[in-house]
Write a protein that holds these residues in place. Sequence first.
Motif, short mmCIF file in Angstrom:
data_model
loop_
_atom_site.label_atom_id
_atom_site.label_comp_id
_atom_site.label_asym_id
_atom_site.label_seq_id
_atom_site.Cartn_x
_atom_site.Cartn_y
_atom_site.Cartn_z
N ILE A 33 -9.31 0.39 1.09
CA ILE A 33 -8.15 0.99 0.44
C ILE A 33 -8.02 0.36 -0.94
CG2 ILE A 33 -5.66 1.37 0.56
CD1 ILE A 33 -5.81 0.98 3.57
N HIS A 34 -8.05 1.14 -1.98
CA HIS A 34 -7.91 0.70 -3.37
C HIS A 34 -8.89 -0.42 -3.69
CE1 HIS A 34 -4.41 3.22 -3.71
NE2 HIS A 34 -3.76 2.54 -2.77
N GLU A 35 -10.15 -0.20 -3.37
CA GLU A 35 -11.25 -1.12 -3.66
C GLU A 35 -11.11 -2.48 -2.96
OE1 GLU A 35 -13.85 0.08 -5.30
OE2 GLU A 35 -12.73 1.93 -5.59
N LEU A 73 0.83 -1.19 0.00
CA LEU A 73 0.00 0.00 0.00
C LEU A 73 0.88 1.25 0.00
CD1 LEU A 73 -2.60 -1.08 2.69
CD2 LEU A 73 -2.89 -1.13 0.22
N ASP A 74 0.39 2.28 -0.65
CA ASP A 74 1.15 3.53 -0.68
C ASP A 74 1.01 4.25 0.67
OD1 ASP A 74 -1.06 5.98 -1.79
OD2 ASP A 74 -1.59 3.85 -1.65
N SER A 75 1.97 5.08 0.99
CA SER A 75 2.01 5.72 2.31
C SER A 75 0.90 6.76 2.48
CB SER A 75 3.38 6.35 2.54
OG SER A 75 3.63 7.33 1.55
N LEU A 76 0.43 7.36 1.40
CA LEU A 76 -0.64 8.35 1.50
C LEU A 76 -1.93 7.71 1.99
CD1 LEU A 76 -1.70 11.21 1.08
CD2 LEU A 76 -2.27 10.54 -1.27
N SER A 77 -2.30 6.59 1.41
CA SER A 77 -3.54 5.94 1.83
C SER A 77 -3.42 5.41 3.26
CB SER A 77 -3.93 4.82 0.86
OG SER A 77 -2.88 3.88 0.76
N VAL A 78 -2.23 4.94 3.62
CA VAL A 78 -2.01 4.47 5.00
C VAL A 78 -2.13 5.65 5.96
CG1 VAL A 78 -0.31 3.48 6.57
CG2 VAL A 78 -0.61 2.50 4.29
N LEU A 79 -1.55 6.78 5.61
CA LEU A 79 -1.62 7.97 6.44
C LEU A 79 -3.06 8.46 6.59
CD1 LEU A 79 -0.01 10.17 7.98
CD2 LEU A 79 0.04 11.45 5.85
#
Length: 166
Positions: free
Chosen positions: A139-141, A94-100
């Motif tokens: 997150i991302h569907e 997962l990308d850090s933006l969506s985790v944040l």
Amino acid sequence: MRIPPLYRRPAWQRFFAGMAVGGAISWCIFLYIYGVWQERNTKLIRKQQEAIVDLNNEKKIWQEEYKELNKRNIEQLTVQKINIKITNSEKYKLDSLSVLEKENAVKDDLSEMLAKDLETVYQSRDLLKKIIENKPIKIHEKRYKLKIKEMIIYTTVSIELELQFE
């Protein structure tokens, strides 16, 4: 009635003169002793007034420090900050933006705990777990659920979360 003629006898004249001189000398001695006593008491009163002023200033300083310590203790006994960390986001790539964003969403859900005392937060830790673990995130569907790995409750509530597929 007439006054007896004692002014003609020198013994009586010496007696009255001695009384007058003795009275004058005793009056001078009285004034000297009274003056010394007054001066001593005045110095004592002045010294005590200075001590009172110093003690009042010291008391004010102690009271201000006491109030500040009480304020600090109250701050230390309430939740000041909430830290949320998702630890295994690399496992799901997962990308850090969506985790944040998801960390901030969880932090917003728990924002009611800010400024609460530690005892209340500790007693409601099961409720915190249910709030976090029962809320699915997307997150991302893909749907994930969070699992609490570690929870530390102090003035800063630190929670480490793990992602799992729902």
